[in-house]
Write a protein that holds these residues in place. Sequence first.
Motif, PDB file in Angstrom:
ATOM      1  N   LEU A   1      -2.085  27.371  32.344  1.00 19.25           N
ATOM      2  CA  LEU A   1      -2.731  28.322  33.269  1.00 19.25           C
ATOM      3  C   LEU A   1      -4.170  27.483  33.370  1.00 19.25           C
ATOM      4  O   LEU A   1      -4.835  28.145  34.569  1.00 19.25           O
ATOM      5  CB  LEU A   1      -2.868  29.496  32.942  1.00 19.25           C
ATOM      6  CG  LEU A   1      -0.939  29.650  33.432  1.00 19.25           C
ATOM      7  CD1 LEU A   1      -0.905  31.232  32.387  1.00 19.25           C
ATOM      8  CD2 LEU A   1      -0.771  29.806  35.058  1.00 19.25           C
ATOM      9  N   ASP A   2      -5.064  26.657  32.415  1.00 18.84           N
ATOM     10  CA  ASP A   2      -6.401  26.996  32.457  1.00 18.84           C
ATOM     11  C   ASP A   2      -7.131  25.534  33.366  1.00 18.84           C
ATOM     12  O   ASP A   2      -7.660  25.232  32.650  1.00 18.84           O
ATOM     13  CB  ASP A   2      -6.984  26.696  30.946  1.00 18.84           C
ATOM     14  CG  ASP A   2      -6.432  25.879  30.110  1.00 18.84           C
ATOM     15  OD1 ASP A   2      -4.902  25.234  30.722  1.00 18.84           O
ATOM     16  OD2 ASP A   2      -6.746  25.240  28.851  1.00 18.84           O
ATOM     17  N   SER A   3      -6.021  24.805  33.704  1.00 20.09           N
ATOM     18  CA  SER A   3      -6.415  24.212  34.184  1.00 20.09           C
ATOM     19  C   SER A   3      -7.080  23.992  35.489  1.00 20.09           C
ATOM     20  O   SER A   3      -7.456  24.766  36.221  1.00 20.09           O
ATOM     21  CB  SER A   3      -5.279  22.819  35.229  1.00 20.09           C
ATOM     22  OG  SER A   3      -3.967  22.764  34.560  1.00 20.09           O
ATOM     23  N   THR A   4      -7.998  22.674  35.365  1.00 22.92           N
ATOM     24  CA  THR A   4      -9.323  22.893  36.564  1.00 22.92           C
ATOM     25  C   THR A   4      -8.485  21.837  37.441  1.00 22.92           C
ATOM     26  O   THR A   4      -8.030  21.273  37.469  1.00 22.92           O
ATOM     27  CB  THR A   4     -10.529  21.690  36.180  1.00 22.92           C
ATOM     28  OG1 THR A   4      -9.638  20.414  36.026  1.00 22.92           O
ATOM     29  CG2 THR A   4     -10.690  22.243  34.914  1.00 22.92           C
ATOM     30  N   ASN A   5      -9.468  21.866  38.983  1.00 17.95           N
ATOM     31  CA  ASN A   5      -8.885  21.572  40.072  1.00 17.95           C
ATOM     32  C   ASN A   5      -9.048  20.376  40.124  1.00 17.95           C
ATOM     33  O   ASN A   5      -7.984  19.338  40.446  1.00 17.95           O
ATOM     34  CB  ASN A   5      -9.768  22.633  40.869  1.00 17.95           C
ATOM     35  CG  ASN A   5      -9.576  23.243  41.696  1.00 17.95           C
ATOM     36  OD1 ASN A   5      -8.465  24.699  41.329  1.00 17.95           O
ATOM     37  ND2 ASN A   5     -11.029  23.895  42.101  1.00 17.95           N
TER      38      ASN A   5
ATOM     39  N   ARG B   1      -2.707  19.311  25.671  1.00 18.03           N
ATOM     40  CA  ARG B   1      -2.892  19.121  24.062  1.00 18.03           C
ATOM     41  C   ARG B   1      -4.083  18.543  22.899  1.00 18.03           C
ATOM     42  O   ARG B   1      -5.306  18.319  23.350  1.00 18.03           O
ATOM     43  CB  ARG B   1      -1.417  17.737  23.294  1.00 18.03           C
ATOM     44  CG  ARG B   1      -0.532  17.918  23.917  1.00 18.03           C
ATOM     45  CD  ARG B   1       0.329  16.925  23.500  1.00 18.03           C
ATOM     46  NE  ARG B   1       1.834  17.478  24.077  1.00 18.03           N
ATOM     47  CZ  ARG B   1       2.471  16.357  23.747  1.00 18.03           C
ATOM     48  NH1 ARG B   1       2.815  15.471  23.607  1.00 18.03           N
ATOM     49  NH2 ARG B   1       3.510  17.276  24.603  1.00 18.03           N
ATOM     50  N   ASN B   2      -4.690  19.217  22.312  1.00 18.93           N
ATOM     51  CA  ASN B   2      -5.556  19.299  21.456  1.00 18.93           C
ATOM     52  C   ASN B   2      -7.198  19.447  22.048  1.00 18.93           C
ATOM     53  O   ASN B   2      -8.106  18.805  22.724  1.00 18.93           O
ATOM     54  CB  ASN B   2      -6.325  18.270  20.400  1.00 18.93           C
ATOM     55  CG  ASN B   2      -5.019  17.573  19.231  1.00 18.93           C
ATOM     56  OD1 ASN B   2      -4.069  19.381  18.646  1.00 18.93           O
ATOM     57  ND2 ASN B   2      -4.292  16.949  18.910  1.00 18.93           N
ATOM     58  N   GLY B   3      -7.181  20.395  23.227  1.00 14.73           N
ATOM     59  CA  GLY B   3      -7.840  20.047  24.740  1.00 14.73           C
ATOM     60  C   GLY B   3      -8.269  19.090  24.995  1.00 14.73           C
ATOM     61  O   GLY B   3      -8.643  19.289  26.726  1.00 14.73           O
ATOM     62  N   LYS B   4      -7.329  18.541  25.086  1.00 16.18           N
ATOM     63  CA  LYS B   4      -7.543  17.142  26.825  1.00 16.18           C
ATOM     64  C   LYS B   4      -5.625  17.094  27.229  1.00 16.18           C
ATOM     65  O   LYS B   4      -4.834  17.581  26.653  1.00 16.18           O
ATOM     66  CB  LYS B   4      -7.508  16.018  25.992  1.00 16.18           C
ATOM     67  CG  LYS B   4      -8.621  15.226  25.000  1.00 16.18           C
ATOM     68  CD  LYS B   4      -9.001  14.423  24.497  1.00 16.18           C
ATOM     69  CE  LYS B   4      -9.887  13.677  25.303  1.00 16.18           C
ATOM     70  NZ  LYS B   4      -9.864  12.059  25.059  1.00 16.18           N
TER      71      LYS B   4
END
Length: 118
Positions: free
Chosen positions: A26-30, A57-60
Amino acid sequence: MNNTNVPVISLSDSQIQLIKTQIMPLDSTNDELKLFCMRAERAQLDPFARQIYAIRRNGKMSYEVSIDGARLVAERTGRYKGQQGPWWCDSDGVWVSMPGLKTNLLWPLKSALFGMDL
């Protein structure tokens, strides 16, 4: 690689929007969405058939091919001869096959492993 019979995956705008709302985190960027779609199209893997995933995973962001996607890529080489396994790792780190599972095996299992014959 033998690409003569590989269907071309080309995602429409409505499919890309569906990927953004239903498949991507859900928090994916364009930009992450664009990169995921480019990778899926380049590898000719269908995210709707669960052949490729986007996982944070781990913010990446990580783009991972599923076992079905890996089998498809292997089949396209013309050298795929089937698979070995699956095997599951129990809570003690012992690899076991499904027919050999004991009823007293502790669940959940830690991981699974498949091998491909090429």
